[in-house]
Write a protein that holds these residues in place. Structure first.
Motif, PDB file in Angstrom:
ATOM      1  N   CYS A 152      35.229  69.796   6.223  1.00 32.93           N
ATOM      2  CA  CYS A 152      34.667  70.839   6.951  1.00 32.93           C
ATOM      3  C   CYS A 152      35.072  72.710   6.433  1.00 32.93           C
ATOM      4  CB  CYS A 152      34.109  70.869   8.543  1.00 32.93           C
ATOM      5  SG  CYS A 152      33.373  72.226   8.725  1.00 32.93           S
ATOM      6  N   GLN A 154      34.251  74.996   8.759  1.00 32.67           N
ATOM      7  CA  GLN A 154      33.625  75.600  10.334  1.00 32.67           C
ATOM      8  C   GLN A 154      34.143  76.242  11.030  1.00 32.67           C
ATOM      9  OE1 GLN A 154      29.961  76.142   9.698  1.00 32.67           O
ATOM     10  NE2 GLN A 154      30.201  76.049   7.177  1.00 32.67           N
ATOM     11  N   PHE A 155      35.522  75.278  11.016  1.00 34.41           N
ATOM     12  CA  PHE A 155      37.064  75.890  11.972  1.00 34.41           C
ATOM     13  C   PHE A 155      36.115  76.455  13.482  1.00 34.41           C
ATOM     14  CE2 PHE A 155      38.682  76.463   7.693  1.00 34.41           C
ATOM     15  CZ  PHE A 155      40.233  75.488   8.614  1.00 34.41           C
ATOM     16  N   CYS A 156      35.196  75.480  13.618  1.00 32.39           N
ATOM     17  CA  CYS A 156      34.754  75.727  15.590  1.00 32.39           C
ATOM     18  C   CYS A 156      36.258  75.495  15.973  1.00 32.39           C
ATOM     19  CB  CYS A 156      33.835  74.471  15.418  1.00 32.39           C
ATOM     20  SG  CYS A 156      32.012  74.658  14.812  1.00 32.39           S
ATOM     21  N   TYR A 158      37.459  74.193  19.372  1.00 33.34           N
ATOM     22  CA  TYR A 158      37.676  73.594  20.200  1.00 33.34           C
ATOM     23  C   TYR A 158      37.863  72.494  18.840  1.00 33.34           C
ATOM     24  CZ  TYR A 158      32.426  72.685  18.503  1.00 33.34           C
ATOM     25  OH  TYR A 158      31.673  72.471  18.060  1.00 33.34           O
ATOM     26  N   CYS A 159      37.266  72.685  17.444  1.00 30.39           N
ATOM     27  CA  CYS A 159      37.481  71.559  17.198  1.00 30.39           C
ATOM     28  C   CYS A 159      38.935  70.955  15.866  1.00 30.39           C
ATOM     29  CB  CYS A 159      35.956  71.686  15.574  1.00 30.39           C
ATOM     30  SG  CYS A 159      36.580  70.095  14.497  1.00 30.39           S
ATOM     31  N   ILE A 161      39.078  68.497  12.941  1.00 32.04           N
ATOM     32  CA  ILE A 161      38.270  68.416  12.626  1.00 32.04           C
ATOM     33  C   ILE A 161      38.931  68.775  10.852  1.00 32.04           C
ATOM     34  CG2 ILE A 161      36.543  67.321  10.504  1.00 32.04           C
ATOM     35  CD1 ILE A 161      37.132  65.601  13.063  1.00 32.04           C
ATOM     36  N   PRO A 162      38.523  69.907  10.330  1.00 35.47           N
ATOM     37  CA  PRO A 162      38.904  70.472   9.522  1.00 35.47           C
ATOM     38  C   PRO A 162      40.089  70.832   8.986  1.00 35.47           C
ATOM     39  CG  PRO A 162      37.532  72.748  10.605  1.00 35.47           C
ATOM     40  CD  PRO A 162      38.214  70.852  11.468  1.00 35.47           C
ATOM     41  N   ILE A 196      30.902  65.086   7.069  1.00 37.03           N
ATOM     42  CA  ILE A 196      31.891  65.342   8.196  1.00 37.03           C
ATOM     43  C   ILE A 196      31.000  66.455   8.714  1.00 37.03           C
ATOM     44  CG2 ILE A 196      33.503  66.992   9.195  1.00 37.03           C
ATOM     45  CD1 ILE A 196      34.138  63.840   9.101  1.00 37.03           C
ATOM     46  N   HIS A 197      30.319  67.292   7.570  1.00 37.28           N
ATOM     47  CA  HIS A 197      28.969  68.433   7.539  1.00 37.28           C
ATOM     48  C   HIS A 197      28.934  68.735   6.899  1.00 37.28           C
ATOM     49  CE1 HIS A 197      28.674  73.106   7.873  1.00 37.28           C
ATOM     50  NE2 HIS A 197      28.432  72.771   9.448  1.00 37.28           N
ATOM     51  N   ARG A 281      30.494  78.632  16.428  1.00 37.26           N
ATOM     52  CA  ARG A 281      29.490  78.782  16.441  1.00 37.26           C
ATOM     53  C   ARG A 281      28.634  79.700  15.448  1.00 37.26           C
ATOM     54  NH1 ARG A 281      29.067  73.181  15.609  1.00 37.26           N
ATOM     55  NH2 ARG A 281      27.251  72.974  15.693  1.00 37.26           N
TER      56      ARG A 281
END
Ligand code: SF4
Length: 443
Positions: A152, A154-156, A158-159, A161-162, A196-197, A281
Motif C-alpha cells: 500500500c 497510502q500511509f494512513c 494509524y496504519c 501496513i505500508p 491490501i489496497h 485518508r
C-alpha cells in the motif's frame, strides 16, 4: 533431522489467510504432511498480523503456543508482524526463523536450509515485485480468494501496513487468469478478489515504464472483466475498496459483468472531514457519500458495507456526531466498528489528544447499536421474495439441520433440509429473519 509434519496458523486479514493456504500447498507439494495445529507438528508456520496492538499480541501468543506444543519444533514467524517487528522477534527464544512478506514463496527452501543448518536466515527484506503465490482453493469449498495485489502507498496515519508490506505490487493479469482456470477445474463458482489496497491494482505497472516502452495500463476493472468472461465463474466479489475508485465509468463497466456481485465494502473510517484529514485518508465525507449515491444509481439494492474507527486521536464529541450522522445517511448494510488502538511506529500513535478508553467504548457501543438496526433494516428488504443463493455448508441451529449459503449481496440464507446443497445455486423464497445474521427461506 527428519521433520515432516507442518502446522500453519493464520492471523488477520483475508490476504494472510490466502497466503497461509498457498504456503500449505507448497509444503504439501514438497512431500510434507499438513496437520492441524493441535495435533502437534515438527514445523509451525505462524502467518502474523500487525494491524493493531492486539494483533501483535495474538501473533506473539501463537508463536509461543507453537513452541509449547513441541519444544523441539521449528517455529517460523512469517508475515506483517514478523516484518515490522523483526528486531523484537530476533530476541525471542521461542522463534527459530523469521521470514518477511515477499519471501513466503521461498518458505520451503528457507525452512529446509535451516533444518540442514546451511544458513541461519532472518530474512525480512522488502522486495519490489509481486510475490507469486498460488492456491488450489480455500477450505470453504464454494468460494475462494485470489490475491491480486500486495502492499500500500497510502500511509494512513494509524496504519503500519505500508511499513510491513511495502509498496504496491500487482499480480500479472495472465497469472491471475491461470489461477482462475485452475480453480474452475476444482469446481469453484465464486471468486473473491483480495489485496491490501485493491483499488491500487495496476498502478505499479504504469510506473515501471522503461525507455521507449509503452505504458502498460491494466486496472482492477480489467481483471474483473476478464474473469467475468469465464462462463464457469458465476460470482465475482471484491475485497475492500477505496472510495475514490467509484466513478460512473467504473460502475458502468461493472454493470456489464454479469457475475459481479453488488456488494461494495467501501472503507470509510470516519465520516468527519477533520478526522479524515488527521487520518490522512484522501477523500472527504461528501465525496464518500457521492460514491455511495452513484453505486445505488447503478445497483439499486447493493450492499454497501464499511469499517469505522472510533476514538481516533483528537476525535471530539462533535466530530463523532458528524461521523454518526453520515453513517445514518448512507444507511449501511453492515458496519465493522473498531476502537482506535495505538500502533507503535505510526504518526497517530504520537498525536496529541489521545481519546480515553471509556469514551472509545461508549462511542463504539453507540455505533454497534446503530449497526444492528441498519443491518436488520437491510435484511428485511430482502424478505418475501425469490432469490438466488449459492449454498455452502450444513449447520445445526437448535438441534435442527439447515443448509446455508449467500445471496449476491452477501446475505446469509438458511433452508431447513437434510439434502446436500453444497456448491449449488438455487432460487429460494425468503420468509423471516432467524437472527441478525441469517434469513430463513423455503424452496
Ligand atoms: S489504505 Fe491506509 S489503512 Fe489501508 S493498508 Fe493502506 S495505509 Fe493501511
Amino acid at each position: 533431522m527428519n521433520l515432516t509434519k507442518v502446522a500453519l496458523h493464520s492471523l488477520g486479514c483475508k490476504v494472510n489467510a490466502y497466503e497461509t493456504e498457498a504456503m500449505a500447498k507448497m509444503f504439501e507439494e514438497h512431500g510434507y504432511e499438513i496437520v492441524p495445529f493441535r495435533e502437534g507438528a515438527d514445523i509451525y508456520i505462524i502467518n502474523t498480523c500487525t494491524v493493531t496492538n492486539i494483533a501483535d499480541r495474538k501473533s506473539r501468543q501463537m508463536l509461543h503456543k507453537a513452541k509449547k506444543m513441541n519444544q523441539d519444533a521449528l517455529v517460523v514467524a512469517v508475515g506483517c508482524y514478523a516484518q515490522a517487528f523483526c528486531d523484537t522477534l530476533e530476541k525471542d527464544e521461542a522463534i527459530d526463523i523469521i521470514v518477511g512478506n515477499d519471501r513466503k514463496k521461498d518458505i520451503v527452501a528457507i525452512v529446509e536450509q535451516r533444518v540442514n543448518d546451511v544458513i541461519d536466515i532472518n530474512d525480512t527484506g522488502v522486495r519490489h515485485e509481486f510475490e507469486e503465490l498460488k492456491i488450489d482453493g480455500m477450505e470453504e469449498k464454494t468460494r475462494t480468494y485470489i490475491k491480486i495485489q500486495d502492499g500500500c502507498n497510502q500511509f494512513c496515519t494509524y496504519c503500519i501496513i505500508p511499513y510491513a508490506r511495502g509498496r504496491v505490487r500487482s499480480r500479472e493479469l495472465q497469472n491471475i487468469l491461470s489461477e482462475v482456470d485452475r480453480l474452475i477445474e476444482k469446481g469453484y463458482q465464486e471468486i473473491v478478489l483480495t489485496g491490501i489496497h485493491l483499488s491500487s491494482y495496476g498502478i505499479d505497472f504504469r510506473n515501471e515504464k522503461g525507455q521507449g516502452e509503452q505504458v502498460r495500463s491494466v486496472s482492477l476493472i480489467d481483471v474483473i472483466k476478464q474473469i467475468g468472461g469465464k462462463k464457469e465463474i458465476k460470482r465475482i466479489r471484491l475485497g475492500s475498496l477505496e472510495p475514490r475508485i467509484i466513478t460512473r465509468e467504473f460502475l458502468e463497466e461493472l454493470k456489464r459483468v454479469e457475475a459481479f456481485c453488488p456488494h461494495f465494502h467501501l472503507s470509510l473510517q470516519s465520516g468527519c472531514d477533520a478526522t479524515l484529514k488527521r487520518m490522512n485518508r484522501r477523500y472527504t465525507a461528501e465525496e464518500y457519500k457521492e460514491g455511495c449515491r452513484l453505486i445505488r444509481e447503478y445497483f439499486k439494492e447493493a450492499a454497501i458495507t464499511t469499517d469505522v474507527i472510533v476514538g481516533f486521536p483528537g476525535e471530539t464529541q462533535e466530530e463523532f456526531e458528524e461521523c454518526k450522522k453520515l453513517l445514518m445517511e448512507v444507511n449501511f448494510a453492515k458496519m465493522h466498528i473498531f476502537k482506535y488502538s495505538k500502533r507503535e511506529g505510526t504518526k497517530a500513535a504520537v498525536m496529541a489528544h489521545q481519546v480515553e478508553d471509556s469514551v472509545k467504548a461508549a462511542r463504539s457501543s453507540q455505533l454497534l447499536q446503530l449497526d444492528e438496526k441498519l443491518r436488520r433494516n437491510y435484511m428485511e428488504k430482502f424478505l418475501n421474495r425469490r432469490i438466488n443463493v449459492l449454498f455452502e455448508e450444513r449447520i445445526e441451529i437448535k438441534g435442527e439441520t439447515f443448509f446455508v449459503g449467500h445471496t449476491r449481496e452477501y446475505l446469509k440464507v438458511a433452508v431447513k433440509t437434510e439434502e446436500n446443497l453444497a456448491n449449488r445455486i438455487i432460487q429460494v423464497e425468503t420468509r423471516e429473519l432467524l437472527n441478525n445474521e441469517i434469513i430463513l427461506a423455503i424452496f
